[in-house]
Design an enzyme around this catalytic site. Structure first.
Site, short mmCIF file in Angstrom:
data_model
loop_
_atom_site.label_atom_id
_atom_site.label_comp_id
_atom_site.label_asym_id
_atom_site.label_seq_id
_atom_site.Cartn_x
_atom_site.Cartn_y
_atom_site.Cartn_z
N LYS A 186 -16.37 6.31 -2.58
CA LYS A 186 -14.91 6.23 -2.54
C LYS A 186 -14.41 5.46 -3.76
CE LYS A 186 -15.24 4.37 1.53
NZ LYS A 186 -15.04 3.84 2.90
N GLY A 188 -7.57 -0.08 7.36
CA GLY A 188 -8.25 0.92 8.17
C GLY A 188 -8.59 2.21 7.46
N THR A 189 -8.41 2.27 6.15
CA THR A 189 -8.66 3.54 5.45
C THR A 189 -10.13 3.97 5.55
OG1 THR A 189 -8.85 2.25 3.41
CG2 THR A 189 -6.78 3.38 3.79
N GLY A 190 -11.05 3.02 5.38
CA GLY A 190 -12.47 3.38 5.41
C GLY A 190 -12.92 3.87 6.77
N CYS A 191 -12.50 3.16 7.81
CA CYS A 191 -12.83 3.58 9.17
C CYS A 191 -12.25 4.97 9.46
CB CYS A 191 -12.26 2.59 10.19
SG CYS A 191 -12.73 0.87 9.93
N THR A 199 -2.61 -0.29 3.84
CA THR A 199 -3.78 0.60 3.82
C THR A 199 -4.92 0.10 4.70
OG1 THR A 199 -4.60 -0.56 1.85
CG2 THR A 199 -3.28 1.44 1.49
#
Length: 263
Positions: A173, A206-209, A204
């Site tokens: 990412k 929580g984007t990875g989860c 932003t």
């Protein structure tokens, strides 16, 4: 039949990341979300105020309870906290006939550590080898491999370093770079560059989860890894664009943006 996806992760009491984000994503993408809680955090828009991991026996019992009775079409991992939990979850995934999306969570959006330093080797040697897709951000790439990425051209080097630990695919990412939000998906032979406009929105959390759960949801519906990653990228880009203020710090992405957009 509605596909079932199991998230193995920590709880975010503020609702923006972790188990809560995973289940919201799964609902939004039309799959049945189930959960194995690995840790409880006291967390809000300002950061993580405390974290308590669950006993290995509790994690194993939750996993077996779901998989042995209900079954799963995909598994997603997030915060695993300790080497013992990492190794336990890796063993459980290895014995499950379903694709696994591993988000090797190291730190929170606010810079709070969510993985013991002693657990890094277990992630490298136990967890990554059982991953269908690993989804590290650039900080996690550096933590796991020592490779530091400062430009889009260096994403290939990062991907090769992570693939060296054994996942089938890796999605590096590139959201921390400047310019468009560019991610690289590769299995070492084919490459897929996923691009999206960068939205000027600080909310932003929580984007990875959310991205990892979206990939797992699409895999559970029968899509290939490249198809799943592309669809997940589209979903999370919309969620980031619709991210909203919550509390006094960094707010969450909007997992229900498609509902509010009239989809």
């Amino acid at each position: 039949m509605i596909p079932g996806v199991l998230t193995v992760a920590g709880s975010d009491s503020g609702g923006g990341a972790g188990i809560q984000a995973d289940l919201k994503t799964m609902l939004a993408l039309g799959v049945h979300g189930m959960s194995v809680l690995t840790a409880v955090t006291a967390q809000n828009s300002l950061g993580v105020q405390g974290a308590w991991e669950l006993p290995v026996e509790a994690v194993r019992a939750q996993y077996r309870s779901v998989v042995d009775d209900i079954g799963v079409q995909a598994v997603k991992t997030g915060m695993l906290a300790s080497a013992e939990l990492v190794e336990t979850v890796a063993d459980l995934i290895a014995g499950t006939d379903a694709p696994a999306v591993v988000d090797p969570v190291g730190v929170s959006k606010h810079g709070d550590s969510l993985l013991a330093a002693s657990a890094l080797d277990s992630v490298r040697t136990k967890l990554l080898p059982v991953a269908t897709v690993a989804t590290p951000n650039l900080d996690e790439v550096a933590q796991l491999t020592g490779v530091r990425v400062e430009s889009e051209e260096q994403l290939r080097r990062a991907a090769a370093a992570v693939l060296g630990f054994g996942p089938q695919w890796v999605l590096i990412k590139g959201g921390h770079l400047s310019g468009d939000a560019v991610d690289l998906l590769t299995d070492g032979s084919e490459e897929h560059w996923l691009r999206a406009p960068r939205h000027d929105n600080r909310h932003t959390h929580g984007t990875g989860c959310t991205l990892a759960s979206a990939i797992a949801s699409q895999l559970a519906k029968g899509h290939s890894v490249p198809e799943a990653a592309a669809a997940a990228k589209e979903y999370v880009t919309g969620a980031i664009a619709a991210g909203f203020a919550l509390g006094g710090g960094i707010g969450p992405v909007d997992h229900g943006w498609r509902f509010r957009a009239g989809f």
